[in-house]
Design an enzyme around this catalytic site. Sequence first.
Site, PDB file in Angstrom:
ATOM      1  N   ASP A 224     -48.770   5.993  55.239  1.00 54.95           N
ATOM      2  CA  ASP A 224     -49.393   5.048  54.308  1.00 54.95           C
ATOM      3  C   ASP A 224     -50.891   5.302  54.175  1.00 54.95           C
ATOM      4  O   ASP A 224     -51.627   5.277  55.170  1.00 54.95           O
ATOM      5  CB  ASP A 224     -49.152   3.614  54.782  1.00 54.95           C
ATOM      6  CG  ASP A 224     -49.620   2.589  53.765  1.00 54.95           C
ATOM      7  OD1 ASP A 224     -49.260   2.711  52.585  1.00 54.95           O
ATOM      8  OD2 ASP A 224     -50.359   1.666  54.163  1.00 54.95           O
TER       9      ASP A 224
ATOM     10  N   LYS B 222     -41.908  -3.693  44.062  1.00 56.98           N
ATOM     11  CA  LYS B 222     -42.948  -4.332  43.240  1.00 56.98           C
ATOM     12  C   LYS B 222     -42.439  -4.474  41.809  1.00 56.98           C
ATOM     13  O   LYS B 222     -42.865  -3.779  40.891  1.00 56.98           O
ATOM     14  CB  LYS B 222     -44.243  -3.533  43.308  1.00 56.98           C
ATOM     15  CG  LYS B 222     -44.855  -3.515  44.711  1.00 56.98           C
ATOM     16  CD  LYS B 222     -46.100  -2.667  44.790  1.00 56.98           C
ATOM     17  CE  LYS B 222     -46.668  -2.648  46.208  1.00 56.98           C
ATOM     18  NZ  LYS B 222     -47.853  -1.776  46.327  1.00 56.98           N
TER      19      LYS B 222
ATOM     20  N   LYS C  36     -43.094  -2.370  58.195  1.00 58.18           N
ATOM     21  CA  LYS C  36     -44.405  -2.167  57.586  1.00 58.18           C
ATOM     22  C   LYS C  36     -45.515  -2.714  58.471  1.00 58.18           C
ATOM     23  O   LYS C  36     -45.256  -3.228  59.570  1.00 58.18           O
ATOM     24  CB  LYS C  36     -44.430  -2.801  56.193  1.00 58.18           C
ATOM     25  CG  LYS C  36     -43.481  -2.087  55.215  1.00 58.18           C
ATOM     26  CD  LYS C  36     -43.492  -2.721  53.848  1.00 58.18           C
ATOM     27  CE  LYS C  36     -44.808  -2.547  53.131  1.00 58.18           C
ATOM     28  NZ  LYS C  36     -45.055  -1.121  52.767  1.00 58.18           N
TER      29      LYS C  36
ATOM     30  N   ARG D 233     -35.243 -10.559  19.161  1.00 60.94           N
ATOM     31  CA  ARG D 233     -36.291 -10.629  20.181  1.00 60.94           C
ATOM     32  C   ARG D 233     -35.775 -10.297  21.568  1.00 60.94           C
ATOM     33  O   ARG D 233     -36.478  -9.650  22.365  1.00 60.94           O
ATOM     34  CB  ARG D 233     -36.942 -12.012  20.161  1.00 60.94           C
ATOM     35  CG  ARG D 233     -38.060 -12.231  21.166  1.00 60.94           C
ATOM     36  CD  ARG D 233     -39.079 -11.108  21.197  1.00 60.94           C
ATOM     37  NE  ARG D 233     -39.607 -10.752  19.896  1.00 60.94           N
ATOM     38  CZ  ARG D 233     -40.320  -9.664  19.650  1.00 60.94           C
ATOM     39  NH1 ARG D 233     -40.553  -8.797  20.635  1.00 60.94           N
ATOM     40  NH2 ARG D 233     -40.773  -9.408  18.444  1.00 60.94           N
TER      41      ARG D 233
ATOM     42  N   GLU E 158     -43.510   2.522  58.753  1.00 57.99           N
ATOM     43  CA  GLU E 158     -44.802   2.871  58.179  1.00 57.99           C
ATOM     44  C   GLU E 158     -45.809   3.122  59.290  1.00 57.99           C
ATOM     45  O   GLU E 158     -45.867   2.368  60.260  1.00 57.99           O
ATOM     46  CB  GLU E 158     -45.276   1.712  57.293  1.00 57.99           C
ATOM     47  CG  GLU E 158     -46.663   1.874  56.703  1.00 57.99           C
ATOM     48  CD  GLU E 158     -47.086   0.638  55.922  1.00 57.99           C
ATOM     49  OE1 GLU E 158     -46.604   0.476  54.790  1.00 57.99           O
ATOM     50  OE2 GLU E 158     -47.884  -0.154  56.446  1.00 57.99           O
TER      51      GLU E 158
END
Length: 285
Positions: free
Chosen positions: A224, A137, A169, A102, A202
């Site tokens: 962006d 992410k 950002k 597994r 950004e």
Amino acid sequence: MRIEGIDAVELEDFINRAIKEDLGDGDHTSLACIDEAAQGTANLLVKDAGVLAGVELAKAILAQLTPELSIEVFLEDGAKVAVGDIAFRLSGPSQSILKVERLILNCMQRMSGIASLTARYVEEVAGLKVQLLDTRKTTPTLRFLEKWAVRIGGGNNYRTGLYDRIMIKDNHIDFCGDVQTAIQQVLFYLVAENKDLAITVEVRDMAELEAVLEMGQVDRIMLDNFSPAEIKTALAKIKGEFETEASGGITLENLRAYAETGVDFISVGALTHSFQSLDLSLKKS
């Protein structure tokens, strides 16, 4: 076990934690059902089309958890696979095969899913100069595996975490007040802390782009949620003075249009958060 591009200590720690999570004080079902002296073989079967990833990881898991098993590899990481292919064969104590089953499958299915999706994105921009990037992410504590899978699929890794690149950002800009203030604060910080980090900033619209161009002193401008047409306009203003990156709202369906603008990089969070695991199984042969 040494694997190029992978931190050996991080890999060993991951495998130890994964073993502890799954094995605990023993695989009691196998210990109860399978004779200790029983020997067997099992094949890693491919049940989906895609790109295989995690073979080197499987070798490392075997070396650390069940060195008594031998592995015969038929398909390496990065191989294009089809239903019915056999990636490798394990041989040795039957209890050991079941103990490791597994853990290997969980890792390889996930990594192969990421590599397969990445390969689809890479194929979509074939022939263009753009580089395809992943993002942060990722699944906590599994980032190194997921970024490893992106590389196997033909993509490129962006920053590893918050520590190895400056990325200004929207929230940083909003908390600072404006983009020029954010850049200036970063420059002060890097000098004060004696750090040499590349800077990405950004921008959300042409006004912020103009402010960045006036300020300068960054390495890359991230456009962006710009449309391809807006990116072309932005690139004409940037004039090659900074690296450029497109991000936000980019899918397989519109990826080519973004790449054809001439932007240097495209970052896609979906590579590591919207993939589908590749169906694999380990069966007695």
